[in-house]
Design an enzyme around this catalytic site. Sequence first.
Site, short mmCIF file in Angstrom:
data_model
loop_
_atom_site.label_atom_id
_atom_site.label_comp_id
_atom_site.label_asym_id
_atom_site.label_seq_id
_atom_site.Cartn_x
_atom_site.Cartn_y
_atom_site.Cartn_z
CG HIS A 158 -1.69 -1.25 1.41
ND1 HIS A 158 -2.92 -1.52 0.85
CD2 HIS A 158 -1.34 -2.36 2.11
CE1 HIS A 158 -3.30 -2.73 1.21
NE2 HIS A 158 -2.37 -3.27 1.97
CB SER A 279 12.96 21.99 -14.83
OG SER A 279 12.16 23.13 -15.00
CE LYS A 285 11.42 18.74 -10.96
NZ LYS A 285 10.12 19.24 -11.38
CD GLU A 292 9.01 11.77 -15.36
OE1 GLU A 292 7.97 12.45 -15.32
OE2 GLU A 292 10.14 12.27 -15.35
#
Length: 464
Positions: A158, A279, A285, A292
């Site tokens: 979980h 970024s 970043k 991804e």
Amino acid sequence: MAKSKALWGGRFKSGAARRLRDYTESISFDWKLYRHDIAGSIAHATMLARIGVLSREELAQIVKGLEEIRDEIDAGKFRWNLEREDVHMNVEAALTERYPAGAKLHTGRSRNDQVATAMRLWIRDEIAANQEAISALQRALISWAARDIGVVIPGYTHLQRAQPVLLAHHLLAYVEMLERDFGRLGDAAKRADVLPLGSGALAGSTLPLDRKFVAKLLGFSRVSDNSMDAVSDRDFIVEYNAAAALLAVHLSRLAEDLILWSSAEFHFIRIGDAYTTGSSLMPQKKNPDIAELARGKSARVIGNLVASLTLLKGLPMTYNRDLQEDKERLFDTAETVQATLLVFAEMLGDVEVDKASCRRAASDPLLLATDLADWLVRRGVPFRNAHHLVGEAVGLAEQRKIPITQLSLADWKKISPVFDASALEVFSVEKGLKARKTLGSPNGNLVKAQLARWGKILAGRKKS
Ligand code: ARG
């Protein structure tokens, strides 16, 4: 025939005709089948010579011509002709332009059994390449696991910290998943291993075609038993797309773990710069784009499976032009999973583990609460009661806002007289992992044995 002759030779005058040509052509994508189409043609021609349809000279011309064309395509020198619709007509027409014997190649053959043959040959090669790439990724996972064999992280259910595990154990879980993908692709290859050629358009041929000879030349284990099935069946493509979709889903799950682990919240790993991007706005970043994209690309691979199933649903027997739509979905899936496997195999070699963060995350004593319940079980307390007693201790520590290990012996005794000082010894991650002796658990020795077992299995496999 008259129609295809016009199509091969004709010039398009009107815009409408051009629109139709563009709508129906498949050469822009099925050119990828050229090696397999040509291999099929050479085998077919060899058989035609054997049964006396082609002379020895004609066969020699045809083989020479097909090999020339193949080499030209390999070298990027072949001019594809949109007016010739697909790879089969492009190759055959170019052959016939060069060598008149080419006009005899299509004897006893239809594009229906021809395309089914090329696709099966193509899938066979693709599966072999996928399996090599899967092995490469498994090797990368194993080297990483071995590199960081001592690292313990929390295992999650979980997405809540559950119990400590070795990072290597977590990585080996993916090796297992990938192994099942390897097997599923191999199973798909077995069912694709049937020769359709010789089925003609749908009803075989009146000529004495020697199908078994062609099968042998092309390395197929057997010939199809039903000509109608052979020209209209694409379930071997669905099967491949399904096996590949599951593989893509496994890669997506691995991607998700890497994304989570590389976040500041987890901080378990740093992915190498080459596999991340900055970024354009936020200078701090470092985004795990490759992972991804892999997660995102699994969506299209799943979509391709659904598209190929939907394509077949409701098709009357036998061949229908709808089937031309099987290719882009198949090629896209194959390309996507192969690229993802290879990129991942590389990326995992460039992942650095933040051992201190992992240690911190895994050192929460509550991760060993279950071990304490087991300790009570060993002293005769029924598990349900043991679970309850440990729960009480967890609650008490929570209430006092202290780690469970800071409860006093008196506190423990109050919860149950069975507790003694030795109970607290379970709160050692190291001991906890050592105490796990059940097969398949994250005990250091068992994990090392698994690594050795996988090392042996993978050493025996071909490298890409
Ligand atoms: N390009 C076609 C396909 O991929 C080849 C078969 C064409 N057969 C036909 N009867 N029109 O399905």
